[in-house]
Design a protein around this motif. Structure first.
Motif, PDB file in Angstrom:
ATOM      1  N   ALA A 138       5.806  -4.207  10.114  1.00 23.29           N
ATOM      2  CA  ALA A 138       4.355  -4.160   9.873  1.00 23.29           C
ATOM      3  C   ALA A 138       3.722  -5.526  10.117  1.00 23.29           C
ATOM      4  CB  ALA A 138       4.081  -3.713   8.441  1.00 23.29           C
ATOM      5  N   PRO A 152      -7.247  -3.837  13.809  1.00 26.76           N
ATOM      6  CA  PRO A 152      -7.395  -2.377  13.726  1.00 26.76           C
ATOM      7  C   PRO A 152      -6.548  -1.786  12.601  1.00 26.76           C
ATOM      8  CG  PRO A 152      -6.139  -3.002  15.685  1.00 26.76           C
ATOM      9  CD  PRO A 152      -6.607  -4.269  15.053  1.00 26.76           C
ATOM     10  N   SER A 172      -2.633  -2.662  11.519  1.00 27.07           N
ATOM     11  CA  SER A 172      -2.215  -3.934  12.128  1.00 27.07           C
ATOM     12  C   SER A 172      -1.535  -4.861  11.118  1.00 27.07           C
ATOM     13  CB  SER A 172      -3.409  -4.632  12.784  1.00 27.07           C
ATOM     14  OG  SER A 172      -4.455  -4.806  11.863  1.00 27.07           O
ATOM     15  N   GLY A 173      -1.512  -4.467   9.851  1.00 29.00           N
ATOM     16  CA  GLY A 173      -0.755  -5.252   8.870  1.00 29.00           C
ATOM     17  C   GLY A 173      -1.608  -6.037   7.882  1.00 29.00           C
ATOM     18  N   LYS A 174      -2.885  -5.740   7.794  1.00 28.48           N
ATOM     19  CA  LYS A 174      -3.773  -6.505   6.904  1.00 28.48           C
ATOM     20  C   LYS A 174      -3.414  -6.292   5.430  1.00 28.48           C
ATOM     21  CE  LYS A 174      -7.463  -4.470   8.492  1.00 28.48           C
ATOM     22  NZ  LYS A 174      -6.796  -3.547   9.444  1.00 28.48           N
ATOM     23  N   THR A 175      -3.343  -5.031   5.026  1.00 30.51           N
ATOM     24  CA  THR A 175      -3.055  -4.744   3.621  1.00 30.51           C
ATOM     25  C   THR A 175      -1.669  -5.253   3.245  1.00 30.51           C
ATOM     26  OG1 THR A 175      -4.518  -2.830   3.624  1.00 30.51           O
ATOM     27  CG2 THR A 175      -2.851  -2.896   1.895  1.00 30.51           C
ATOM     28  N   THR A 176      -0.704  -5.071   4.140  1.00 27.69           N
ATOM     29  CA  THR A 176       0.654  -5.563   3.886  1.00 27.69           C
ATOM     30  C   THR A 176       0.625  -7.074   3.637  1.00 27.69           C
ATOM     31  OG1 THR A 176       1.581  -3.806   5.258  1.00 27.69           O
ATOM     32  CG2 THR A 176       2.977  -5.727   4.861  1.00 27.69           C
TER      33      THR A 176
END
Ligand SMILES: Nc1ncnc2c1ncn2[C@@H]1O[C@H](COP(=O)(O)OP(=O)(O)O)[C@@H](O)[C@H]1O
Ligand SMILES: [Mg+2]
Length: 351
Positions: free
Chosen positions: A36, A55, A58-62
Motif C-alpha cells: 500500500a 487518488p 494510493s496509500g493516504k489513510t495507511t
C-alpha cells in the motif's frame, strides 16, 4: 508571495511538523501481499495547510494511520515535531489532533454538550469548549441537537473536538468526503483559519483540485510513492510544459495558425474550432495581446482568449502518464481472440 516566503523561512529555521522517509507498508490479504505504501517520502512544513493528495487507494489513510501509531510500518522513518514515531509518540501525541474515522457523537445531545463530555474525558479545561466552537464557527448553533446539524456542521464539530487539547498539528483524512459544495467551503475556511492562527494542517484528499485553493504546499502521491511536492503555484508553473498558453477562438483556426507561425507562435487545434497558442520553444516572451493584434491585422477577429491554467489533477495525470505507458509496454494487451464468421474466413484465405 510574502506570506509564503515567510512560511518558508520559518520552515527552514524550525524542523518539519512531519517528516516521513522511505516508509513502507505491505498488507497481507487472502489474495497475497499488497504493497500500500512503497518507499514514501513526505515533508510537511511547520505552519500552513499541507495537502496530502492522491487518488483512492494510493496509500493516504495507511500513511496517516502509521503517523498516528494506529498501525505499524514495515520499514522507514516518521518524525512528528522531531519525535520518532511510534517510539516517542507519547511525547508528541498531545500536540496532535486527528480525524481519521468519523467520530461518534450523541445525536440527541447538542454540539456543546458533546464537546463538554469529550473535554471532561481528556481533561481539557471547560472554557476550551466555547473557544473551539467559536474557532469552527458553530457558535449560535452549539445548543442545537447534533442530529439537526448539516454534514458540514457535523464535520466542523469533529474538527472542534480535535482542537479541545489545543494541538499544534491537525491531521484530517478526507474531511470533505460526502459534503456538498457549501460544506466543502466551510471546511476549507475552517482549515484556513486554523493555519492563519499558526497551526499546521495536514489534509488528505483524492480530489486534488478541491485542496488546491486552500493548501499552501502539497504532496502528490500515487501507488504509495511521492510524485511531486512543493508550493501549489510552483508545481502548477513547473507543470506547464512549454510555458504559458492561451485558448483562442477564431472563425478560421487553420488560417489563424498559419498567420501566427511566422511570428513565433505554435498553435494546436482543439475541439470546437479553438486553438491552444503558445510561444515556440526558441522564442522569448509571451504576450497574448500580440496574438489578437496579429490575427486582427489579417481580418481574423478573436471571439475568445482564455489563459490555460494547469490544475493539480492534470499535473497528476501528466506525472502518471509515463507510468501508464510503461505499464502497457511491459504488459502488452492480450492478443485478440479469433473473430468468428466472415472475418475469420478472410484471415484463413490469407494464409
Ligand atoms: N487493512 C487492509 N488490508 C488490506 N489491504 C488494505 C487495507 N487497508 C488498505 N488496503 C489497501 O491498501 C491500498 C491503500 O489504501 P489506503 O491507504 O486506504 O488508500 P487511500 O487512503 O489513499 O485511499 C488500497 O489498495 C487498499 O485497498
Ligand atoms: Mg483514505
Amino acid at each position: 508571495m510574502p506570506v509564503n516566503a515567510a512560511r518558508r523561512a520559518l520552515a527552514q529555521e524550525t524542523a518539519y511538523a512531519v517528516e516521513v522517509s522511505d516508509l513502507r507498508k505491505t498488507y497481507r490479504t487472502r489474495k497475497g501481499r499488497f504493497q500500500a505504501v512503497g518507499g514514501l517520502d513526505l515533508k510537511v512544513p511547520v505552519g500552513g495547510v499541507h495537502g496530502f493528495l492522491g487518488p483512492n487507494g494510493s496509500g493516504k489513510t495507511t500513511t496517516i494511520r502509521m503517523m498516528l501509531g494506529l498501525i505499524t510500518a514495515d520499514s522507514g522513518a516518521i518524525r512528528i515535531f522531531d519525535a520518532e514515531i511510534p517510539g516517542a509518540l507519547p511525547q508528541v501525541i498531545g500536540r496532535v489532533g486527528a480525524i481519521v474515522e468519523q467520530p461518534k457523537f450523541f445525536p440527541a445531545f447538542s454540539g456543546r454538550r458533546n464537546l463538554e463530555l469529550l473535554a471532561t474525558g481528556i481533561g481539557a479545561p471547560a472554557r476550551r469548549v466555547g473557544e473551539v466552537l467559536d474557532e469552527v464557527g458553530l457558535t449560535g448553533r452549539d445548543r442545537d441537537r447534533f442530529r439537526t446539524y448539516s454534514l458540514g456542521m457535523k464535520q466542523r464539530l469533529a474538527i472542534a473536538a480535535t482542537l479541545l487539547k489545543d494541538p499544534d498539528l491537525l491531521i484530517f483524512d478526507e474531511p470533505t468526503n460526502g459534503l456538498d459544495p457549501a460544506g466543502i467551503h466551510e471546511i476549507r475556511a475552517t482549515m484556513r483559519g486554523l493555519a492563519d492562527r499558526g497551526k499546521t494542517v495536514l489534509v488528505s484528499s483524492h480530489i486534488l483540485n478541491e485542496v488546491q485553493q486552500v493548501a499552501d504546499t502539497v504532496s502528490i502521491i500515487g501507488r504509495g510513492r511521492l510524485l511531486a511536492e512543493g508550493e501549489v503555484g510552483e508545481i502548477l508553473a513547473g507543470a506547464r510544459v512549454g510555458g504559458p498558453s492561451v485558448r483562442v477562438l477564431v472563425a478560421d483556426p487553420a488560417r489563424a495558425a498559419a498567420v501566427l507561425a511566422p511570428a513565433g507562435f505554435t498553435a494546436h487545434p482543439l475541439p470546437e474550432g479553438r486553438l491552444e497558442v503558445r510561444r515556440a520553444d526558441d522564442q522569448p516572451g509571451f504576450d497574448p495581446a500580440q496574438i489578437t493584434w496579429l490575427l486582427a491585422q489579417q481580418g481574423l477577429y478573436v471571439a475568445e482568449l482564455v489563459p490555460v491554467r494547469a490544475d493539480l489533477e492534470s499535473v497528476f495525470l501528466d506525472l502518471t502518464a509515463e507510468e501508464h505507458l510503461g505499464a502497457s509496454r511491459t504488459a502488452p494487451p492480450p492478443p485478440l481472440p479469433p473473430a468468428p464468421g466472415p472475418a475469420r474466413a478472410a484471415r484463413e484465405e490469407l494464409r
